[in-house]
Design an enzyme around this catalytic site. Structure first.
Site, PDB file in Angstrom:
ATOM      1  N   CYS A  48       0.844  -1.199   0.000  1.00 23.08           N
ATOM      2  CA  CYS A  48       0.000   0.000   0.000  1.00 23.08           C
ATOM      3  C   CYS A  48       0.879   1.249   0.000  1.00 23.08           C
ATOM      4  O   CYS A  48       1.804   1.358   0.812  1.00 23.08           O
ATOM      5  CB  CYS A  48      -0.895  -0.030   1.241  1.00 23.08           C
ATOM      6  N   CYS A  97      -7.419  -0.882   1.050  1.00 28.84           N
ATOM      7  CA  CYS A  97      -6.448  -1.446   1.987  1.00 28.84           C
ATOM      8  C   CYS A  97      -7.137  -1.654   3.335  1.00 28.84           C
ATOM      9  O   CYS A  97      -7.756  -0.735   3.855  1.00 28.84           O
ATOM     10  CB  CYS A  97      -5.270  -0.494   2.148  1.00 28.84           C
ATOM     11  N   CYS A 100      -5.449   0.796   6.270  1.00 30.53           N
ATOM     12  CA  CYS A 100      -5.584   2.253   6.324  1.00 30.53           C
ATOM     13  C   CYS A 100      -6.814   2.775   5.577  1.00 30.53           C
ATOM     14  O   CYS A 100      -7.081   3.970   5.610  1.00 30.53           O
ATOM     15  CB  CYS A 100      -4.334   2.928   5.780  1.00 30.53           C
ATOM     16  N   CYS A 120      -8.243  -4.672 -10.223  1.00 29.95           N
ATOM     17  CA  CYS A 120      -7.824  -3.594 -11.117  1.00 29.95           C
ATOM     18  C   CYS A 120      -7.416  -2.422 -10.230  1.00 29.95           C
ATOM     19  O   CYS A 120      -8.261  -1.847  -9.537  1.00 29.95           O
ATOM     20  CB  CYS A 120      -9.006  -3.241 -12.014  1.00 29.95           C
TER      21      CYS A 120
HETATM   22 FE    FE Z   1      -2.850   0.950   3.455  1.00 30.47          FE
END
Ligand code: FE
Length: 137
Positions: A48, A97, A100, A120
């Site tokens: 991320c 994610c 977060c 995607c």
């Molecule tokens: Fe994250």
């Protein structure tokens, strides 16, 4: 352990570029065939861009022809959250994610075997960490 979901808008504005902020925190989409990673084929992992949670492995990356980095599987169970997105007159499944809450892109049911899934993802939502080259040790 950092509670990434407690970070406020000011934190992310300072940490991210303006383009990244728009995509990751305001659910924007980068233009296809413009991102850093859609043609990337080196071995490594994709974390991320906001919190470095491991999201995808290069083993699961493939060329979907969409112009965005595409993966048929996520790296770790529970690394990604999903939510129904009805914006733009479509019903899609948004991916985020799980650490977060950063917007990553969408997942579609038209991917290759074995999963049949196509994650995607915006390049700007990702950071690529190449595998260490052990031959040079
Ligand atoms: Fe994250």
């Amino acid at each position: 352990m950092t509670n990434w979901k407690e970070k406020d808008e000011n934190y992310w504005r300072e940490k991210l570029s303006a383009e990244q902020f728009e995509i990751c925190r305001e659910k924007g989409t980068e233009r296809p065939f413009t991102g850093e990673y859609y043609t990337e084929t080196s071995p490594g992992k994709y974390v991320c861009a906001c919190c470095e949670n491991t999201l995808f492995e290069s083993d699961a990356k493939y060329d979907s022809g969409s112009g965005w980095p595409s993966f048929f599987a996520q790296a770790e169970e529970n690394g990604i959250d999903t939510e129904t997105d009805t914006s733009r007159g479509m019903e899609r499944t948004e991916i985020m994610c799980s650490h977060c809450g950063s917007h990553l892109g969408h997942v579609f049911p038209d991917g290759p075997k074995p999963t049949g899934l196509r994650y995607c993802v915006n390049s700007l939502s990702l950071k690529f960490e190449p595998e260490a080259d052990e031959s040079s040790c």
